[in-house]
Design an enzyme around this catalytic site. Structure first.
Site, PDB file in Angstrom:
ATOM      1  CE  LYS A 128     -21.778-116.076 -35.569  1.00  0.00           C
ATOM      2  NZ  LYS A 128     -22.780-115.217 -36.207  1.00  0.00           N
ATOM      3  N   GLY A 129     -21.923-119.165 -29.532  1.00  0.00           N
ATOM      4  CA  GLY A 129     -22.682-119.151 -28.279  1.00  0.00           C
ATOM      5  C   GLY A 129     -21.837-119.167 -27.018  1.00  0.00           C
ATOM      6  CD  GLU A 153     -21.826-125.475 -27.334  1.00  0.00           C
ATOM      7  OE1 GLU A 153     -21.900-124.257 -27.080  1.00  0.00           O
ATOM      8  OE2 GLU A 153     -22.308-125.959 -28.361  1.00  0.00           O
ATOM      9  CG  ASP A 154     -24.339-122.061 -26.333  1.00  0.00           C
ATOM     10  OD1 ASP A 154     -24.148-123.274 -26.558  1.00  0.00           O
ATOM     11  OD2 ASP A 154     -24.792-121.284 -27.208  1.00  0.00           O
ATOM     12  CG  ASP A 210     -32.147-128.526 -27.618  1.00  0.00           C
ATOM     13  OD1 ASP A 210     -32.857-129.244 -26.899  1.00  0.00           O
ATOM     14  OD2 ASP A 210     -32.613-127.851 -28.547  1.00  0.00           O
ATOM     15  CE  LYS A 253     -33.438-125.208 -24.527  1.00  0.00           C
ATOM     16  NZ  LYS A 253     -34.001-124.889 -25.847  1.00  0.00           N
ATOM     17  CG  PHE A 261     -35.504-120.515 -28.047  1.00  0.00           C
ATOM     18  CD1 PHE A 261     -34.854-121.511 -28.763  1.00  0.00           C
ATOM     19  CD2 PHE A 261     -35.084-119.199 -28.184  1.00  0.00           C
ATOM     20  CE1 PHE A 261     -33.800-121.191 -29.612  1.00  0.00           C
ATOM     21  CE2 PHE A 261     -34.025-118.885 -29.036  1.00  0.00           C
ATOM     22  CZ  PHE A 261     -33.396-119.885 -29.752  1.00  0.00           C
ATOM     23  CG  ASP A 321     -28.392-116.925 -31.831  1.00  0.00           C
ATOM     24  OD1 ASP A 321     -28.051-118.029 -31.360  1.00  0.00           O
ATOM     25  OD2 ASP A 321     -28.791-116.785 -32.997  1.00  0.00           O
ATOM     26  NE  ARG A 379     -24.685-114.931 -31.531  1.00  0.00           N
ATOM     27  CZ  ARG A 379     -24.889-116.246 -31.625  1.00  0.00           C
ATOM     28  NH1 ARG A 379     -24.838-116.993 -30.547  1.00  0.00           N
ATOM     29  NH2 ARG A 379     -25.147-116.802 -32.785  1.00  0.00           N
TER      30      ARG A 379
HETATM   31  P1  IMP Z   1     -27.753-129.772 -29.767  1.00  0.00           P
HETATM   32  O1  IMP Z   1     -27.365-130.029 -28.330  1.00  0.00           O
HETATM   33  O2  IMP Z   1     -26.882-130.480 -30.750  1.00  0.00           O
HETATM   34  O3  IMP Z   1     -29.215-130.013 -30.011  1.00  0.00           O
HETATM   35  O4  IMP Z   1     -27.554-128.245 -30.123  1.00  0.00           O
HETATM   36  C1  IMP Z   1     -27.163-127.297 -29.225  1.00  0.00           C
HETATM   37  C2  IMP Z   1     -27.068-125.944 -29.932  1.00  0.00           C
HETATM   38  O5  IMP Z   1     -28.378-125.478 -30.309  1.00  0.00           O
HETATM   39  C3  IMP Z   1     -26.527-124.898 -28.980  1.00  0.00           C
HETATM   40  O6  IMP Z   1     -25.126-124.810 -29.060  1.00  0.00           O
HETATM   41  C4  IMP Z   1     -27.231-123.645 -29.417  1.00  0.00           C
HETATM   42  O7  IMP Z   1     -26.484-123.017 -30.431  1.00  0.00           O
HETATM   43  C5  IMP Z   1     -28.553-124.120 -29.990  1.00  0.00           C
HETATM   44  N1  IMP Z   1     -29.654-123.998 -28.995  1.00  0.00           N
HETATM   45  C6  IMP Z   1     -30.317-125.006 -28.399  1.00  0.00           C
HETATM   46  N2  IMP Z   1     -31.249-124.555 -27.545  1.00  0.00           N
HETATM   47  C7  IMP Z   1     -31.176-123.188 -27.596  1.00  0.00           C
HETATM   48  C8  IMP Z   1     -31.898-122.129 -26.920  1.00  0.00           C
HETATM   49  O8  IMP Z   1     -32.804-122.315 -26.088  1.00  0.00           O
HETATM   50  N3  IMP Z   1     -31.524-120.859 -27.241  1.00  0.00           N
HETATM   51  C9  IMP Z   1     -30.547-120.574 -28.130  1.00  0.00           C
HETATM   52  N4  IMP Z   1     -29.843-121.539 -28.783  1.00  0.00           N
HETATM   53  C10 IMP Z   1     -30.167-122.833 -28.523  1.00  0.00           C
HETATM   54 MG    MG Z   2     -23.730-123.429 -29.561  1.00  0.00          MG
END
Ligand code: IMP
Ligand code: MG
Length: 184
Positions: free
Chosen positions: A47-48, A103-104, A107, A135, A156, A163, A169
């Protein structure tokens, strides 16, 4: 929801609504140039990405379609495992389409690494990534978003689609949470 409505929950504002709007305008202009004359399909990750999708798409001046996916990482760990389960798949066929994943935040980058190769395997003509935030860990990963809003520290963040336990959100800015919210 604005900062004044959040009580003591926000430790620091990273980007205001105006910062976000200005950044998205530049990203949208770049995307419009890059996809001129091409068949563009925006794929938002629920949903991000809802806020980024809504605002970025309106900064793009070439024809496009929009579709949505919902995915979740396998396993109980809070760290992304890289193994992804599709909760909601696309309605559109991506074969021969130029796909831009919206994407939002990146990470670990594992979710998007998986999603990109999944869409490529379906025969998309191209798959690129637009992410509002990145990040430091994702900078080390070998996934490089073609369009990126901001590189942020390893904290975070919430708001603008992001969220904490499904809350925050709808903040119109991006900020860090005060420790008391985590029970800290
Ligand atoms: P990754 O890049 O596979 O580790 O995961 C990314 C997902 O983790 C994002 O789409 C978010 O849903 C969630 N996420 C990672 N960091 C944050 C944060 O700081 N705040 C909120 N959601 C986060
Ligand atoms: Mg996401």
């Amino acid at each position: 929801m604005e900062l004044k409505d959040t009580g003591e929950d926000i430790a620091r504002v990273l980007y205001t609504k105006d910062d976000i709007d200005r950044r998205l305008a530049l990203m949208g202009a770049q995307i419009s140039r890059d996809y001129a004359g091409k068949d563009l399909l925006l794929v938002g990750v629920l949903k991000g990405a809802i806020m980024v999708m809504a605002d970025l798409s309106r900064k793009i001046s070439v024809p496009l379609k929009m579709d949505w996916m919902a995915v979740s990482s396998y396993g109980a760990s809070t760290k992304s495992s890289g193994v992804v389960r599709i909760l909601k798949d696309l309605n559109e066929d991506v074969k021969d389409k130029n796909v831009l994943i919206v994407e939002d935040i990146l990470d670990s980058g594992l979710t998007l690494t998986w999603l990109k190769s999944n869409l490529e395997a379906r025969g998309a003509a191209s798959v690129r990534i637009a992410a509002m935030l990145r990040k430091p860990e994702a900078v080390k990963a070998d996934i490089v978003p073609e369009y990126i809003g901001y590189d942020i520290p390893n904290e975070f963040v919430v708001g603008y689609g992001l969220d904490y336990a499904e809350h925050y959100r709808h903040l119109d800015f991006i900020g860090t949470l005060a420790p008391h919210v985590y029970g800290g």
